[in-house]
Each structure stands twice: as C-alpha cells, then as structure tokens.
Scaffold this motif. Sequence first.
Motif, PDB file in Angstrom:
ATOM      1  N   TRP A 234      -4.773   5.723  -4.674  1.00  0.00           N
ATOM      2  CA  TRP A 234      -4.425   7.036  -4.115  1.00  0.00           C
ATOM      3  C   TRP A 234      -5.301   7.374  -2.912  1.00  0.00           C
ATOM      4  CZ3 TRP A 234      -7.499  11.303  -3.489  1.00  0.00           C
ATOM      5  CH2 TRP A 234      -8.761  11.268  -4.121  1.00  0.00           C
ATOM      6  N   THR A 235      -6.552   6.911  -2.905  1.00  0.00           N
ATOM      7  CA  THR A 235      -7.421   7.215  -1.763  1.00  0.00           C
ATOM      8  C   THR A 235      -7.023   6.407  -0.539  1.00  0.00           C
ATOM      9  OG1 THR A 235      -9.028   5.616  -2.607  1.00  0.00           O
ATOM     10  CG2 THR A 235      -9.395   7.925  -3.144  1.00  0.00           C
ATOM     11  N   LEU A 236      -6.518   5.201  -0.756  1.00  0.00           N
ATOM     12  CA  LEU A 236      -6.015   4.425   0.374  1.00  0.00           C
ATOM     13  C   LEU A 236      -4.835   5.122   1.027  1.00  0.00           C
ATOM     14  CD1 LEU A 236      -6.148   0.771  -0.981  1.00  0.00           C
ATOM     15  CD2 LEU A 236      -7.708   1.861   0.614  1.00  0.00           C
ATOM     16  N   TRP A 237      -3.989   5.741   0.220  1.00  0.00           N
ATOM     17  CA  TRP A 237      -2.845   6.477   0.761  1.00  0.00           C
ATOM     18  C   TRP A 237      -3.334   7.664   1.585  1.00  0.00           C
ATOM     19  CZ3 TRP A 237       1.472   6.536   2.829  1.00  0.00           C
ATOM     20  CH2 TRP A 237       2.364   7.609   2.796  1.00  0.00           C
ATOM     21  N   ALA A 238      -4.375   8.355   1.129  1.00  0.00           N
ATOM     22  CA  ALA A 238      -4.949   9.443   1.923  1.00  0.00           C
ATOM     23  C   ALA A 238      -5.538   8.902   3.225  1.00  0.00           C
ATOM     24  CB  ALA A 238      -6.017  10.172   1.110  1.00  0.00           C
TER      25      ALA A 238
ATOM     26  N   VAL B  98       5.916   4.144  -7.440  1.00  0.00           N
ATOM     27  CA  VAL B  98       5.785   2.888  -8.178  1.00  0.00           C
ATOM     28  C   VAL B  98       4.460   2.886  -8.933  1.00  0.00           C
ATOM     29  CG1 VAL B  98       5.492   0.377  -7.879  1.00  0.00           C
ATOM     30  CG2 VAL B  98       7.244   1.605  -6.576  1.00  0.00           C
ATOM     31  N   ASP B  99       4.436   2.288 -10.120  1.00  0.00           N
ATOM     32  CA  ASP B  99       3.197   2.172 -10.877  1.00  0.00           C
ATOM     33  C   ASP B  99       2.147   1.428 -10.059  1.00  0.00           C
ATOM     34  OD1 ASP B  99       4.166   3.489 -13.079  1.00  0.00           O
ATOM     35  OD2 ASP B  99       4.741   1.669 -14.160  1.00  0.00           O
ATOM     36  N   ARG B 100       0.920   1.913 -10.141  1.00  0.00           N
ATOM     37  CA  ARG B 100      -0.159   1.333  -9.359  1.00  0.00           C
ATOM     38  C   ARG B 100      -0.863   0.226 -10.126  1.00  0.00           C
ATOM     39  NH1 ARG B 100      -3.656   6.471  -8.299  1.00  0.00           N
ATOM     40  NH2 ARG B 100      -2.717   7.068 -10.285  1.00  0.00           N
TER      41      ARG B 100
ATOM     42  N   MET C 208       0.811  -1.222   0.000  1.00  0.00           N
ATOM     43  CA  MET C 208       0.000   0.000   0.000  1.00  0.00           C
ATOM     44  C   MET C 208       0.840   1.265   0.000  1.00  0.00           C
ATOM     45  SD  MET C 208      -3.415  -0.421   2.312  1.00  0.00           S
ATOM     46  CE  MET C 208      -4.668  -1.638   1.942  1.00  0.00           C
ATOM     47  N   LEU C 209       2.132   1.143  -0.190  1.00  0.00           N
ATOM     48  CA  LEU C 209       3.015   2.309  -0.170  1.00  0.00           C
ATOM     49  C   LEU C 209       3.536   2.651  -1.558  1.00  0.00           C
ATOM     50  CD1 LEU C 209       5.066   1.534   3.071  1.00  0.00           C
ATOM     51  CD2 LEU C 209       3.128   3.104   2.805  1.00  0.00           C
TER      52      LEU C 209
END
Length: 401
Positions: free
Chosen positions: A189-193, A181-183, A174-175
């Motif tokens: 991106w919302t998980l990172w938020a 790194v390519d997703r 999840m990082l």
Amino acid sequence: MSAPPSTLPPPATVTADSTSGTGSARGTVKAAPRGSRLRALDGLRLIAALMVAAYHYGGRDGEISEAWGGSPSLQFPTAHEWFAYGCLGVQIFFVISGFVICMSGWVPPAARHRPSQDRASRGQSHLRSFFASRASRLLPSYWVAIVLVTLVFALPPVTYAAVSPSDALVNLTMLQQPLGVDRVLGVCWTLWAELRFYALFALCIVLPGANRQRVVLFCAVWTLTAAIAEGANEPLLDLVLMPEYAPYFIGGIGLYLVHRDRRDITAWGIVAVSYLIGQHYAVDRLWHAPDPEFFSFRSSAVIIGIVTLGYVAVAAIALGALHRVNWRWLTTAGALTYPFYLVHEHLGWVSVGALHQGLGLPSYATFALTIAAMLLLAWLLNRYVEKWMTPLIRRRLTGQG
C-alpha cells in the motif's frame, strides 16, 4: 494476505545536490560535494525501518499472533505498548521521500539549458530520466520479493495461504491495490502512495522543469486541493490527492527548499503547515480512547511527539546540523532499507514461528534474530539483485545500452 497500512516506502538515492545553497548568500546551506551522500538520512531511514519492524513483530495482533503462538502482548508485556508506535515510521519515511525526490528531480541549470534541445524535448528527456531512475530502483528487489514470498507461502510446512497465481502475476505490476487484487506483500500500500506522489511530482515539476516558484506553487496547490478533497469526501479526489499522506511528502519538499536556502520564509511556512496538518492525520488515524479490548493504547501526545521528532530530524539534516554523522556504514544501511522493507513482514512471520515455536527460543532472542535474518536477506537482495539489475534497467529505459 493483507496487512494494515504500516510499512515503509522505498528510498530514493540520497545524494547532495550540487545546486544546493542557491539563494540569498547569507541564508544558504553550504553545499556538499557533488555526488556525496547525506548519510544522516540513510541513518534516519534505518531507524524508521526498525520502528516499523518492531510494530510488525510486537506492536499489533493479527497473523504475527499465530507466529508467536499467542498475542505479542504476552511475549512483550511492557515493550508491546511502545512497539505499537512503530507504525509512525511510515510518516517519517514519507517526509524523507519528499525531500529526496525533490532533490533528485531538481535538474541542475546546466542540464536545463542545453541549446541543442527545445523546451519540450528537454522536459521529455528529464521525465524519461526520472522514470528510469524510479523504476530501476523499485522493481528489481520488488519482483524478487513477490516471487520469494509467494513460493515460501506455498510450501507445505508454512501455514499462511499464498494468493492465487493470477493475483500473484498482477502483483508484479504494482497496481494490485487499485485493481482490488489480493496483495502478496502487505506493505504494497505504501508503494501505491509513493507511485502517486511520483506521478504528481513528475507531471507538475519534472516535466516543465524544477524551479523554486514552481515547487512552491505545487506545494501550495496540493495542500489546498488535498484539504478540499478531505472535505468533499470524494473517492476520486482522495485517490489522486491522498489528503492523509500529502502533508508528509509536502513537508519533505519544503525541507528541501530549506536545505537550499535556510532563510526562505516561504519554505519554512510550507514545512509548518504540512507539520500541523500531518500531526492531525497521525492522531486522527492512530489514536483511540483507552479501551481494555484494544491491543494497546497510543497516547496522542506521544504520537505528536514522534511526528515532531521526524520533522525535526529531517530539518536538522537539511540545515547541516548532522553533517558529522557521515559514517560509511550508513550508506550500506540506507541501501538495505528498501529490500528489508519488502521482505521483513511476511517472511518475518515464518522466521518468528520457526525460531520461537519450532526451536523454543525466548521472545527477545527470536525478535533480534528475525531482524538480523531479514537484514541478511536484504543484503543478499541488494548484492545479488539490485547491484546488477538496477543499472541494467536504467540503461535500457534511458536508451543508453
């Protein structure tokens, strides 16, 4: 495989807090029974998820145009302009997240004052429990979705390129976004938020122990420092404080304080300030001057209206106005939202291409069947992955088994 920021974060468990309603006797909201679900929030989560799916399937150009064999504006000549507003489901979901994370992180007084534990030990125990709850909720379907999308995109008939094996492995952490790194999943991106919100809340509220004064101070300091970060234009501050998304999380926290005491004027002030800042960011990021070269035009008034409706809907739930919306099927809908969120975009491209171009189905039939297929896949993930992996991971992380 990248995608624009327009997808929903994962849900927390939406259960009524047994301490809800503490405060002045005249201003409290009647507490729901311990462990009962706020099913109206599950319903609102489903609406937000369907908004985002509509955006991904018909509200923008990009890879979905390849799936349709042309721009979605040609498939949905009128509806595509409304589908373009579906990305605002993200803002609504962040408000819900603020509400339920504050609810789940607010440890009841009886648990806070166990005489056998000193203060530091209690804080570490609460932090461990909070971490276990979030990790066990996020990871099972996420891991399977990463593997599933990578494998499907590697199939010869599928025209979308899979990420490299190394990048796919990094995605399991999840990082991937901060590491550049390519997703595998554009929605990551919302998980990172969400992860950054969880970290801030855990360190500032869960570890020392939640109380009204500490939560109010957290909201006030985060609001002020996020505004400073925006003005300073400093990448590190932006990374930590998330000025663009902070108002929605803070607004949800404020609405939980309102849920505890509807006459808490400070809580209403937190909600009002977060709403005013939140609508600004929504308009600033999503509005543009009318231009025939753009896919669609979003009216600033409609943007403000949708953000307003999101806040009003969560406020109505917080105040108990929607307590009659208590249908059991909403619990299932809430459980499906997170796995649906993970798989619907990229696998939706494959489904749309197969149904519309492969089988020649009409656009609206393809749209509806793709939504149904992604909900079915979400049900399978919930039934055969989350049902056993979530409690297993929670037990292992809390040392209970």
